[in-house]
Design an enzyme around this catalytic site. Structure first.
Site, short mmCIF file in Angstrom:
data_model
loop_
_atom_site.label_atom_id
_atom_site.label_comp_id
_atom_site.label_asym_id
_atom_site.label_seq_id
_atom_site.Cartn_x
_atom_site.Cartn_y
_atom_site.Cartn_z
N ASP A 1 -3.87 8.25 7.52
CA ASP A 1 -4.69 7.31 8.28
C ASP A 1 -3.78 6.59 9.27
OD1 ASP A 1 -3.42 5.20 6.93
OD2 ASP A 1 -5.10 4.84 5.57
N HIS B 1 -0.77 4.98 7.10
CA HIS B 1 -0.12 5.57 5.92
C HIS B 1 0.14 7.07 6.08
CE1 HIS B 1 -2.60 2.08 4.57
NE2 HIS B 1 -1.46 1.78 3.96
N SER C 1 0.80 -1.23 0.00
CA SER C 1 0.00 0.00 0.00
C SER C 1 0.83 1.27 0.00
CB SER C 1 -0.95 0.02 1.21
OG SER C 1 -0.22 -0.05 2.42
#
Length: 409
Positions: A384, A387, A35
């Site tokens: 978040d 991240h 990610s």
């Protein structure tokens, strides 16, 4: 004369230190990983690990959620821009792009994946009890407690879960049960997509030009955090098979095989990205509440040890594979500096994320109806719970370009 000499010395230094590098001879940037570098591939697969909805992407061009786990661009976008290629690197599975755009850069990364094939197949039945009626507006005063993750809905093997994690309870009689099912693109599949891409590239450019792009492109690999945080330290399967050191060595073996296969397919300029200070992610701080929500140093030490092993692997492969130019892009230091001294970089908060309460939300829990999301993400190190913000990504990319990737100019 002395003044002119000084001027040109300062000007030359400015060019070397500037964010945008000129005269780069890279035809494309090819990305593999998780990610941290997924620009939207998970949008196209059946998984809850996606973020193609607001408020993700709210600071992206056009306030568009693209599938990047950030409020805007990610590090690989900034790196591509720094090399003068293009401002964003599209996802291979994004139907809005084709080989015309992919020829100068493409990402095969998938959020939630890891070196370990088992990491991409992790299934989590996670009960998250949320107050739907009387949640307090002051996110710092919410009542958090921990429970064991339960797997009984999908499997009777509840003993596979060993880490007490993430129950967020509020003062209310109304609760929501959230079931998370994770199944993402494994690393070997990313390589399969790359082989498919090579065939399309040859059809598009012709064999000679395509082979030149393949040989001269820069390959960025960013992966590994999920192997530890969402696999080894969460489930008992791998931790019952391996000690931490043994598991690190197992992952190194996978990394070696992957780089070797990439080399056999024609790649020569490759960057392996080390692990971040993963014990300082807001999500890990939140689960460390009994110790004051400080960084989990056990996880940070594992990351530092693994990065040293990656360094050794890089040295080994540079000797074993003729013509390869493999480097380690170690981002641990710059991220640690930002987290430890946020005000020095213009940030105000490095402990909590912008989205939601800043402690546990990511993916579908970080959504536009969450009333706690901050108004200015530039003040936060993290977007978040897992991240970084776009601004943090820009700092990391700038550091990597200046301290590692300059070798490829």
């Amino acid at each position: 004369m002395a003044f002119k000499c000084l001027f040109w010395l300062l000007f030359a230094n400015f060019l070397l230190q500037g964010r945008v590098l000129i005269n780069a001879k890279l035809p494309a940037i090819i990305v593999f990983g998780d990610s941290s570098v997924d620009s939207g591939n998970n949008n196209a697969i059946s998984t809850v690990l996606k973020c193609n909805f607001a408020p993700y992407g709210r600071d992206f061009n056009g306030s568009k959620p693209t599938g990047r786990f950030s409020n805007g661009r990610i590090a690989t976008d900034f790196i591509s821009e720094a090399f003068g290629i293009k401002p964003i690197i599209p996802a291979y599975l994004d139907p809005h792009y084709n080989i015309t755009e992919f020829a100068t850069g493409v990402s095969f990364a998938s959020a939630g994946t890891g070196y370990d094939h088992a990491t991409s197949d992790v299934m989590v039945s996670e009960y998250i009890l949320l107050d739907m009626g009387k949640a307090r507006t002051d996110s710092y005063m919410l009542n958090f407690s921990l429970i064991w993750i339960l797997d009984s809905i999908l499997s009777t093997e509840t003993a596979n879960f060993k880490k007490p994690l993430r129950r967020y309870s509020f003062t209310s009689d109304s609760f929501l049960i959230f079931l998370a099912l994770q199944s993402v693109i494994p690393l070997w599949k990313e390589l399969t997509y790359y082989e498919e891409y090579q065939r399309d590239l040859i059809n598009y450019l012709g064999k000679v030009k395509a082979n030149n792009v393949i040989a001269e492109a820069l390959y960025l690999i960013s992966i590994g955090t999920n192997d530890f945080l969402e696999n080894y330290f969460m489930f008992s399967r791998r931790s019952s098979e391996y000690t931490v050191v043994e598991y690190q060595n197992f992952l190194l073996g996978v990394a070696k095989s992957f780089v070797t296969e990439l080399y056999k397919l024609g790649a020569r300029k490759i960057s392996l990205t080390g692990l971040p200070p993963m014990g300082c992610l807001p999500l890990e701080r939140a689960t460390n509440i009994l110790s004051g929500s400080v960084c989990v140093e056990e996880y940070n030490n594992v990351a530092k040890d693994f990065n040293e092993k990656l360094k050794g692997l890089v040295e080994q492969l540079n000797k074993e594979l003729p013509g390869i130019h493999l480097i380690l892009s170690d981002t641990y230091g710059i991220l640690s500096d930002i987290i430890e001294k946020p005000y020095s970089f213009g940030f105000e908060n490095a402990e909590m994320a912008c989205c939601g309460t800043g402690m546990f939300e990511m993916g579908y829990m970080c959504n536009k109806i969450n009333p706690f999301t901050c108004s200015d993400a530039d003040k936060y190190v993290f977007w978040d719970a897992f991240h970084p913000t776009e601004r943090t990504n820009s700092f990391v990319a700038d550091y990597v370009v200046k301290h590692s990737l300059t070798e490829f100019l």
